[in-house]
Scaffold this motif. Structure first.
Motif, PDB file in Angstrom:
ATOM      1  N   ASP A  91      22.306  22.813 -28.316  1.00  0.00           N
ATOM      2  CA  ASP A  91      22.145  24.121 -28.948  1.00  0.00           C
ATOM      3  C   ASP A  91      20.828  24.791 -28.603  1.00  0.00           C
ATOM      4  N   THR A  92      20.081  24.202 -27.679  1.00  0.00           N
ATOM      5  CA  THR A  92      18.751  24.719 -27.368  1.00  0.00           C
ATOM      6  C   THR A  92      18.615  24.978 -25.873  1.00  0.00           C
ATOM      7  N   LEU A  93      18.252  26.194 -25.533  1.00  0.00           N
ATOM      8  CA  LEU A  93      17.945  26.548 -24.153  1.00  0.00           C
ATOM      9  C   LEU A  93      16.512  26.091 -23.888  1.00  0.00           C
ATOM     10  N   VAL A  94      16.327  25.240 -22.892  1.00  0.00           N
ATOM     11  CA  VAL A  94      15.003  24.699 -22.585  1.00  0.00           C
ATOM     12  C   VAL A  94      14.505  25.327 -21.287  1.00  0.00           C
ATOM     13  N   ILE A  95      13.381  26.042 -21.403  1.00  0.00           N
ATOM     14  CA  ILE A  95      12.772  26.640 -20.222  1.00  0.00           C
ATOM     15  C   ILE A  95      11.333  26.138 -20.107  1.00  0.00           C
ATOM     16  N   VAL A  96      10.845  26.092 -18.886  1.00  0.00           N
ATOM     17  CA  VAL A  96       9.492  25.627 -18.626  1.00  0.00           C
ATOM     18  C   VAL A  96       8.756  26.704 -17.844  1.00  0.00           C
ATOM     19  N   GLY A  97       7.525  26.933 -18.242  1.00  0.00           N
ATOM     20  CA  GLY A  97       6.667  27.859 -17.527  1.00  0.00           C
ATOM     21  C   GLY A  97       5.383  27.167 -17.138  1.00  0.00           C
ATOM     22  N   GLY A  98       4.912  27.482 -15.950  1.00  0.00           N
ATOM     23  CA  GLY A  98       3.660  26.892 -15.492  1.00  0.00           C
ATOM     24  C   GLY A  98       3.712  26.620 -14.010  1.00  0.00           C
ATOM     25  N   ILE A  99       2.741  25.872 -13.572  1.00  0.00           N
ATOM     26  CA  ILE A  99       2.663  25.529 -12.155  1.00  0.00           C
ATOM     27  C   ILE A  99       3.430  24.228 -11.940  1.00  0.00           C
ATOM     28  N   ILE A 100       4.655  24.380 -11.454  1.00  0.00           N
ATOM     29  CA  ILE A 100       5.533  23.241 -11.208  1.00  0.00           C
ATOM     30  C   ILE A 100       5.818  23.214  -9.711  1.00  0.00           C
ATOM     31  N   PRO A 101       5.351  22.177  -9.010  1.00  0.00           N
ATOM     32  CA  PRO A 101       5.622  22.102  -7.572  1.00  0.00           C
ATOM     33  C   PRO A 101       7.128  22.091  -7.285  1.00  0.00           C
ATOM     34  N   ASP A 102       7.508  22.703  -6.185  1.00  0.00           N
ATOM     35  CA  ASP A 102       8.923  22.777  -5.811  1.00  0.00           C
ATOM     36  C   ASP A 102       9.581  21.409  -5.788  1.00  0.00           C
ATOM     37  N   GLU A 103       8.858  20.384  -5.332  1.00  0.00           N
ATOM     38  CA  GLU A 103       9.464  19.051  -5.227  1.00  0.00           C
ATOM     39  C   GLU A 103       9.719  18.411  -6.594  1.00  0.00           C
ATOM     40  N   ASP A 104       9.091  18.930  -7.647  1.00  0.00           N
ATOM     41  CA  ASP A 104       9.301  18.386  -8.998  1.00  0.00           C
ATOM     42  C   ASP A 104      10.424  19.091  -9.754  1.00  0.00           C
ATOM     43  N   ARG A 105      10.830  20.233  -9.281  1.00  0.00           N
ATOM     44  CA  ARG A 105      11.835  21.021 -10.003  1.00  0.00           C
ATOM     45  C   ARG A 105      13.185  20.309 -10.158  1.00  0.00           C
ATOM     46  N   PRO A 106      13.730  19.680  -9.111  1.00  0.00           N
ATOM     47  CA  PRO A 106      15.032  19.022  -9.294  1.00  0.00           C
ATOM     48  C   PRO A 106      15.012  17.934 -10.373  1.00  0.00           C
ATOM     49  N   GLU A 107      13.934  17.187 -10.462  1.00  0.00           N
ATOM     50  CA  GLU A 107      13.848  16.130 -11.476  1.00  0.00           C
ATOM     51  C   GLU A 107      13.865  16.734 -12.890  1.00  0.00           C
ATOM     52  N   LEU A 108      13.153  17.816 -13.078  1.00  0.00           N
ATOM     53  CA  LEU A 108      13.140  18.468 -14.387  1.00  0.00           C
ATOM     54  C   LEU A 108      14.493  19.075 -14.719  1.00  0.00           C
ATOM     55  N   GLU A 109      15.125  19.677 -13.731  1.00  0.00           N
ATOM     56  CA  GLU A 109      16.461  20.240 -13.956  1.00  0.00           C
ATOM     57  C   GLU A 109      17.466  19.139 -14.261  1.00  0.00           C
ATOM     58  N   ASP A 110      17.360  17.996 -13.570  1.00  0.00           N
ATOM     59  CA  ASP A 110      18.243  16.864 -13.854  1.00  0.00           C
ATOM     60  C   ASP A 110      18.017  16.323 -15.268  1.00  0.00           C
ATOM     61  N   ALA A 111      16.779  16.425 -15.751  1.00  0.00           N
ATOM     62  CA  ALA A 111      16.461  15.955 -17.101  1.00  0.00           C
ATOM     63  C   ALA A 111      17.022  16.889 -18.169  1.00  0.00           C
ATOM     64  N   GLY A 112      17.352  18.136 -17.784  1.00  0.00           N
ATOM     65  CA  GLY A 112      17.950  19.060 -18.739  1.00  0.00           C
ATOM     66  C   GLY A 112      17.260  20.399 -18.884  1.00  0.00           C
ATOM     67  N   VAL A 113      16.254  20.671 -18.071  1.00  0.00           N
ATOM     68  CA  VAL A 113      15.584  21.977 -18.121  1.00  0.00           C
ATOM     69  C   VAL A 113      16.543  23.020 -17.553  1.00  0.00           C
ATOM     70  N   ASP A 114      16.717  24.102 -18.287  1.00  0.00           N
ATOM     71  CA  ASP A 114      17.653  25.152 -17.871  1.00  0.00           C
ATOM     72  C   ASP A 114      17.063  26.098 -16.843  1.00  0.00           C
ATOM     73  N   ALA A 115      15.751  26.321 -16.898  1.00  0.00           N
ATOM     74  CA  ALA A 115      15.102  27.206 -15.925  1.00  0.00           C
ATOM     75  C   ALA A 115      13.609  26.930 -15.909  1.00  0.00           C
ATOM     76  N   ILE A 116      13.014  27.189 -14.747  1.00  0.00           N
ATOM     77  CA  ILE A 116      11.574  27.032 -14.563  1.00  0.00           C
ATOM     78  C   ILE A 116      11.032  28.356 -14.048  1.00  0.00           C
TER      79      ILE A 116
END
Length: 138
Positions: A91-116
């Motif tokens: 029930d919660t949209l999870v978004i992340v803001g900040g300096i996230i290297p491109d190579e780290d984005r897939p891991e965060l998305e796999d963990a459940g982050v909806d957008a960076i």
């Protein structure tokens, strides 16, 4: 959402860990309020468990995690795991803001982050993403 069925979107803007830079969090908080969202700001230096508790207690629709410390691969998954433990993740949209290297984005998305959203992302883009993707509740 049409104006007739629109309800206030509740957002928690959270600063996790030892990251002491909160200028962006304040800017996004103001932009979300200007867009008509209800916004709660966590303040600095919150543990993942504190953020989960606030998100659950405030029954937020959106959890925006602002992180610039480089600890995103450790701290963000802990928050998502906590939301799952309270059955609040779906029930919660999870978004992340900040300096996230491109190579780290897939891991965060796999963990459940909806957008960076990185530095320089137009506010309108973030707000539009939320409006189009916020979970619908009965």
């Amino acid at each position: 959402m049409s104006e007739e069925t629109q309800r206030n979107v509740r957002c928690l803007v959270a600063k996790v860990g030892l990251d002491g830079h909160d200028r962006g969090a304040h800017v996004i908080t103001r932009a979300f309020r200007d867009a008509g969202f209800e916004v709660i700001y966590s303040g600095l230096h919150k543990a993942p468990e504190e953020i989960v508790q606030a998100a659950v207690q405030e029954d937020v629709d959106v959890l925006g995690i602002s992180i610039l410390s480089g600890a995103h691969n450790t701290l963000v998954p802990k928050i998502i795991e906590g939301l799952e433990e309270y059955d609040a993740f779906d029930d919660t949209l999870v978004i992340v803001g900040g300096i996230i290297p491109d190579e780290d984005r897939p891991e965060l998305e796999d963990a459940g982050v909806d957008a960076i959203f990185g530095p320089g992302t137009p506010m309108a883009e973030t707000i539009e993403f939320i409006e189009n993707n916020v979970p619908q509740r009965d």
